[in-house]
Design an enzyme around this catalytic site. Structure first.
Site, PDB file in Angstrom:
ATOM      1  N   GLY A  71       0.807  -1.220   0.000  1.00  0.00           N
ATOM      2  CA  GLY A  71       0.000   0.000   0.000  1.00  0.00           C
ATOM      3  C   GLY A  71       0.837   1.265   0.000  1.00  0.00           C
ATOM      4  N   THR A  72       1.870   1.287   0.825  1.00  0.00           N
ATOM      5  CA  THR A  72       2.684   2.504   0.932  1.00  0.00           C
ATOM      6  C   THR A  72       3.328   2.822  -0.408  1.00  0.00           C
ATOM      7  OG1 THR A  72       3.097   2.071   3.265  1.00  0.00           O
ATOM      8  CG2 THR A  72       4.657   3.532   2.148  1.00  0.00           C
ATOM      9  N   ASN A 151      -8.905   3.852   7.421  1.00  0.00           N
ATOM     10  CA  ASN A 151      -8.364   2.736   8.200  1.00  0.00           C
ATOM     11  C   ASN A 151      -8.635   2.853   9.699  1.00  0.00           C
ATOM     12  OD1 ASN A 151      -6.436   4.828   7.274  1.00  0.00           O
ATOM     13  ND2 ASN A 151      -5.180   4.007   8.910  1.00  0.00           N
ATOM     14  N   THR A 237      13.421  -7.569 -10.084  1.00  0.00           N
ATOM     15  CA  THR A 237      12.895  -8.927 -10.226  1.00  0.00           C
ATOM     16  C   THR A 237      11.599  -9.061  -9.425  1.00  0.00           C
ATOM     17  OG1 THR A 237      15.134  -9.718 -10.507  1.00  0.00           O
ATOM     18  CG2 THR A 237      13.474 -11.376  -9.944  1.00  0.00           C
ATOM     19  N   CYS A 338      -0.133   2.681  12.571  1.00  0.00           N
ATOM     20  CA  CYS A 338       0.911   3.640  12.213  1.00  0.00           C
ATOM     21  C   CYS A 338       0.932   4.813  13.184  1.00  0.00           C
ATOM     22  CB  CYS A 338       0.669   4.187  10.813  1.00  0.00           C
ATOM     23  SG  CYS A 338       0.385   2.883   9.649  1.00  0.00           S
TER      24      CYS A 338
HETATM   25  N1  PLP Z   1      -3.280   2.770   3.140  1.00  0.00           N
HETATM   26  C1  PLP Z   1      -4.120   2.374   4.100  1.00  0.00           C
HETATM   27  C2  PLP Z   1      -5.513   2.905   4.124  1.00  0.00           C
HETATM   28  C3  PLP Z   1      -3.690   1.469   5.084  1.00  0.00           C
HETATM   29  O1  PLP Z   1      -4.531   1.095   6.049  1.00  0.00           O
HETATM   30  C4  PLP Z   1      -2.364   0.991   5.014  1.00  0.00           C
HETATM   31  C5  PLP Z   1      -1.863   0.049   6.046  1.00  0.00           C
HETATM   32  O2  PLP Z   1      -1.678   0.419   7.188  1.00  0.00           O
HETATM   33  C6  PLP Z   1      -1.523   1.429   3.977  1.00  0.00           C
HETATM   34  C7  PLP Z   1      -2.013   2.312   3.053  1.00  0.00           C
HETATM   35  C8  PLP Z   1      -0.109   0.955   3.859  1.00  0.00           C
HETATM   36  O3  PLP Z   1      -0.066  -0.339   3.348  1.00  0.00           O
HETATM   37  P1  PLP Z   1       1.251  -1.253   3.505  1.00  0.00           P
HETATM   38  O4  PLP Z   1       1.304  -1.682   4.930  1.00  0.00           O
HETATM   39  O5  PLP Z   1       1.033  -2.376   2.568  1.00  0.00           O
HETATM   40  O6  PLP Z   1       2.410  -0.409   3.119  1.00  0.00           O
END
Ligand code: PLP
Length: 393
Positions: A71-72, A151, A237, A338
């Protein structure tokens, strides 16, 4: 003591069927998909099978799916890559006040690199309304990024209406669908989005893998320079085992797994069934929480993801409450994983105008299809006693 895991919005357990599907690619099938001999060609085929399947789950074309590390990365790529590639049309970007730090910090990076960023506020219910978005749009706005569901609160945003507003103003719309994918049906064409972020570990897949949907024809800068992987847009890769795991996890929710995956069909569950089940458990949890004096559910009146419950207890410290829950084996979080660990009040609750005396006593419970009614009952007993205890000292 058994663990009661109620932090599925932070991460989920890998489903055993997902691990089974991944195993061949962590052992004998270790070849580099870019190599030219026959075993490696099989890896390449597997990647394309996964890409095609994942594209189908959101109504996209295979060429519109770009694999990432989660996600990040998807959010960073969308914000920076789209804004930079479209800068000739304008240098104004809009994000909502309740975005994940992956979006907010990428927006700050854009600000440090010549873009102007506006934050669109939310209502007290935590929603970005089309009217308010329209007010911040400008002729030089190139990109709007608004998450599909938050989230911390689980609140769903009206993405379809918001993308219309963005498009009418000539801008593109990215949505962070990390919390929604695997929990609800999703269609990029119905939502009208230009880019969409996904992360596998939020829906019983492995960590460190995800994808970014990029609408065909949309300009985006490459993320990583190097080899020709991902059509030269994201060199390196490929994480074959991870991508297979993400595909198997998606198939748990959306069914019709590709036949070539080592995936047992009976592991699949229906998204609708899982949603109804989690909704029922969430109701049980919320009723129990509201029976505790001076408690509330954040965004309680609005449309939310099944299974995410943000509860506030007036005058309580969420850190102290989490510690008491932890002592009884109950895993939950203060706001999001987070943000927890910092004593800063949640930016999401602040944006919703929640008073500090409520915000500082906020806990997020997030369920999964594996959560049981007995676990919720036990959690409510411990929670009620813990709140009483903290208020008495
Ligand atoms: N976006 C949202 C809404 C999330 O809840 C999260 C995870 O905490 C992320 C992005 C980040 O995802 P990842 O942990 O795969 O980097």
């Amino acid at each position: 003591m058994t663990t009661i895991y109620l932090d599925n919005a932070a991460t989920t357990q890998i489903h055993p069927a997902v691990l089974d599907a991944m195993m061949p690619y962590l052992t004998g099938e270790y070849f580099n998909p870019s190599s030219q001999y026959s075993p490696a060609l099989h890896e390449k085929q597997v990647l394309e099978t996964c890409r095609t399947y994942l594209a189908q789950t959101i109504g996209a074309k295979p060429s519109e799916i770009r694999f990432t590390s989660g996600g990040t990365e998807s959010d960073n790529w969308a914000l920076k890559g789209i804004a930079q590639a479209n800068a000739e049309h304008g240098k104004h970007v809009v994000v909502s006040a309740i975005e994940h730090p992956a979006v907010l910090e990428s927006a700050k990076w854009l600000e440090r690199n010549g873009f102007e960023v506006s934050q669109v506020p939310v209502t007290e219910e935590g929603i970005v309304t089309p009217e308010v978005l329209a007010e911040v749009m400008r002729p030089d706005t190139v990109l709007v990024s608004i998450m599909a569901a938050n989230n911390e609160t689980g609140l769903l945003q009206p993405i379809r209406e918001l993308s219309q507003v963005a498009h009418e103003a000539g801008a593109l719309l990215h949505t962070d669908a990390v919390q929604v994918y695997g929990k609800m049906p999703l269609s990029v064409t119905e939502l009208g989005v230009d880019a969409l972020s996904i992360s596998a570990h939020k829906f019983h897949g492995p960590k460190g893998v995800g994808f970014l949907y990029c609408k065909r024809g949309m300009a985006i800068e490459p993320l990583l320079n190097g080899g020709a992987q991902e059509r030269g847009y994201r060199a390196g890769t490929e994480n074959v085992a991870g991508i297979v795991g993400m595909t198997a996890a998606a198939a748990l929710a959306y069914g019709n797994a590709p036949a070539s995956l080592n995936f047992t069909a009976d592991a699949a569950y229906e998204v609708e069934q899982a949603t109804a089940y989690e909704q029922a458990l969430s109701r049980q949890l919320e009723e129990g929480i509201l029976a505790i004096p001076e408690s509330r559910i954040n965004g309680g009146g609005a449309q939310r993801l099944a299974g995410v419950v943000s509860a506030s207890f007036k005058g309580i410290s969420s850190e102290a409450l989490l510690l008491l829950l932890d002592q009884e084996g109950i895993c939950a979080s203060a706001g999001s994983a987070c943000a927890s660990g910092s004593l800063e009040p949640s930016h999401v609750l602040q944006a919703m105008g929640v008073d500090d005396e409520w915000a500082s006593g906020t806990i997020r419970f997030s369920l999964s299809a594996a959560t049981t009614a007995a676990e919720i009952e036990r959690t409510l007993t411990v929670l009620t006693q813990s709140v009483q205890h903290l208020r008495s000292v």
